[in-house]
Motif scaffolding. Sequence first.
Motif: not given
Length: 299
Positions: A76-86
Amino acid sequence: MSLSLPTLEGMGKKTRHFTIKQAEQLKVTSGFKLADIDPDSTPGLTGKNAKEEAADLFDDHDEEFADLQEQMYAQHRVNNGAAPAVLLVLQGMDTSGKGGIVRHVIGSMDPQGVSITGFGKPTAEEASHDFLWRIRKAVPTPGIVGVFDRSHYEDVLVQRVHNMAPPEEIERRYGAIVDFENQLNARNVHIVKVMLHISKEKQTEHLLERIERPDKHWKYNPGDIDERLLWDQYQEAYEIALKRTSTSENPWYVVPADHRWYSRLVVKGLMLEKMRSLGLTWPEADFDPEVEKERLKNS
């Protein structure tokens, strides 16, 4: 679904391999009946040493658990918010151990990557909106592990039992919940839904402890007894809600909760398996480590 938790070896103990697959009957599928799940059972862990084995197993994957959480947060921090959530959804009758799951399972995670929300009685503003309005505001953002300690399911449980909404509105909500959870999946939010299934007898023990012990008085609410008088109605409401909203994408797991050492282990396992399934990795560096080492040396 298969989940491998660690093997116990040495110290004179018989080697054992506990998997969620051994507890597959906990998943809500067609033909499910809540009464078929014994709250006192411990599927996959039986015998006189079961509690000790569970204790040995519980902490063995903490390093992996922490790494997976940090990898998700780092993406999330590196990919401009592009990350999963659980999102972990916890439901259960009073004293079923929801708080203990938060403390002992989620409590091992880095708090900066965790969001915990408890849903009580709606405020006047919340009640003026659709029942999912306040839920949407609490959905975990990318990179975050979210926990709902009670959830949108209160609106088809408490409100059904107490006739707080018309039957046709309750009926509409089952479909709305399924649609909402599918929308979360489309946004890369991955859901683990757990009902902690406690027996009425075990609840008696826990409530009596809250009444008798001064350090537990703050947990006790005389209204808990009023809700207990509606036990059968709640069991029926749970069975209907579980059957109507357990899908292949977002299944319910009914985890026996009379033995907290067991329910905590299973929930931790379910969360670990969900996070493993996301294919998480550490973000690649956007710099040359050797160049930066040289710069650091010369700085």
